[in-house]
Scaffold this active site. Structure first.
Site, mmCIF file in Angstrom:
data_model
loop_
_atom_site.group_PDB
_atom_site.id
_atom_site.type_symbol
_atom_site.label_atom_id
_atom_site.label_comp_id
_atom_site.label_asym_id
_atom_site.label_seq_id
_atom_site.Cartn_x
_atom_site.Cartn_y
_atom_site.Cartn_z
ATOM 1 N N CYS A 136 9.253 0.944 0.042
ATOM 2 C CA CYS A 136 8.435 1.826 -0.793
ATOM 3 C C CYS A 136 8.655 3.288 -0.403
ATOM 4 O O CYS A 136 8.168 3.742 0.638
ATOM 5 C CB CYS A 136 6.967 1.453 -0.631
ATOM 6 S SG CYS A 136 5.864 2.561 -1.517
ATOM 7 N N CYS A 139 5.446 5.464 -0.415
ATOM 8 C CA CYS A 139 4.578 5.254 0.749
ATOM 9 C C CYS A 139 5.188 5.863 2.008
ATOM 10 O O CYS A 139 4.477 6.460 2.816
ATOM 11 C CB CYS A 139 4.366 3.763 1.029
ATOM 12 S SG CYS A 139 4.239 2.724 -0.410
ATOM 13 N N ASP A 140 6.488 5.716 2.201
ATOM 14 C CA ASP A 140 7.060 5.968 3.533
ATOM 15 C C ASP A 140 7.991 7.181 3.642
ATOM 16 O O ASP A 140 8.355 7.559 4.760
ATOM 17 C CB ASP A 140 7.825 4.709 4.004
ATOM 18 C CG ASP A 140 6.874 3.535 4.211
ATOM 19 O OD1 ASP A 140 5.676 3.785 4.457
ATOM 20 O OD2 ASP A 140 7.328 2.381 4.120
#
Ligand code: NAP
Length: 313
Positions: A136, A139-140
């Protein structure tokens, strides 16, 4: 524990397909329950930027589009439960949906459980998951600020996520097993124009290496058999999706365990519908999932009216 009331419709899954089905069903006056095990929005919510959903010419973040759909659905009175569905079975009135804590009854049901990221299954993937291996970008990506990153895959997800990750990373190498991309050309063009992004064609990843976290990725050129290690702090795996259908015991699947439906989104089990990425042979886009959800809710409504002896709306 069993909940005695009978819903007209139970929707399983709160992505764009499920939420659109909720909007159409509750707005048409049907008593509607939507069960979602995690966050609403599905893959949409981990998509940084959506620029092909009609009505948003400047683009919109996946999170905001999810919020808007959720609020619209709640406005029409869809009941929502945050529970994990374990089983769906037929009963004399329709369906019983069993979650980890309750069971619910309905006349009709829509499965809109979407799909989850696919693992690449090479040495190091599991070991370094959340220690440099990610699925992701939204997200990261901030964890890889000014670092070198590798991305595996050649579809829309790999290319669109690479553009987002490039806002943080120092450099990106997209490792693709062919020399032509599956992704739409506009995304490929944007990636080509981005000075931080390089392409490694005709290559497969063979292992991910490191100590406390990822330090490199071994790759092999499938045409020359040449092998090499690329130094990298992160590996993003974007090689496609598998449907979330493990909880279903009906024989309604294609070879990849996607659900087969007719043009009304109905399966071969009367009253059981499917919508969105969980469906077989669908164009996996938010607008298509939304359209599936609307159709499934509409035709479920006809079936519910029929059961209750009402005229079609
Ligand atoms: P996808 O379209 O299935 O692409 C998967 C990519 O990974 C392909 O390039 C494939 O290579 C590669 N791949 C698969 N297995 C591999 C393996 N074992 N090792 C190395 N490479 C492997 O998946 P996706 O990109 O996640 O997209 C899923 C769906 O969502 C698609 O329908 C896509 O259009 C849609 N989507 C749309 C948008 C958008 O419209 N903005 C954004 C994201 C996703 P090959 O090409 O050689 O098969």
């Amino acid at each position: 524990m069993s909940n005695e009331q009978i819903y007209d419709l139970i929707i399983i899954g709160g992505g764009p397909a499920g939420m659109s089905a909720g909007i159409y069903s509750a707005r048409a006056g049907y008593k509607t329950l939507l069960v979602e095990k995690m966050t609403f929005g599905g893959q949409m919510v981990i998509t940084s930027f959506i620029d092909n959903y009609p009505g948003f010419p400047e683009g919109i973040s996946g999170f905001e589009l999810q919020e808007r759909m959720y609020n619209q659905m709640k406005k029409y009175g869809v009941e929502v439960k945050n529970e994990d569905v374990k089983e769906i079975n037929q009963n004399k009135d329709g369906f019983t949906v069993t979650t980890s804590s309750e069971s619910y009854q309905s006349h009709a049901a829509i499965i809109a459980t979407g799909a989850k990221h696919r693992n690449i299954n090479i040495p190091g993937e599991k070991e370094f998951s959340a220690k440099g291996v990610s699925y992701c970008g939204t997200c990261d990506a901030p964890f890889f600020r000014n670092k070198d990153v590798a991305i595996i895959g050649g579809g829309d997800t790999a290319l669109s996520e690479s553009l987002f990750i490039a806002k943080f990373a120092k450099s990106i190498k997209i490792i693709h097993r062919r020399d032509r991309f599956r992704a739409v050309q506009s995304l490929v063009d944007m990636a080509i124009e981005n000075p931080k992004i390089e392409f490694v064609y005709d290559s497969i990843a063979t292992s991910i290496v490191g100590d406390q976290s990822v330090k490199g990725i071994n790759i092999k050129n499938v045409k020359t058999n040449e092998e090499m290690e690329l130094k990298t702090a992160g590996v993003f795996v974007f090689i496609g999706l598998d449907p979330n259908t493990d909880f279903i015991n009906f024989s309604i699947f294609d070879d990849e365990k996607h659900i087969i439906t007719d043009l009304k989104m109905e399966t071969t089990i009367p009253g059981l519908f499917a919508a969105g990425d969980v469906r077989s042979n669908t164009f996996r886009q938010i607008i298509c999932a939304s359209s599936d959800g609307a159709k499934a809710a509409h035709y479920a409504g006809e079936l519910i009216d029929d059961k209750k002896g009402k005229a079609y709306k």
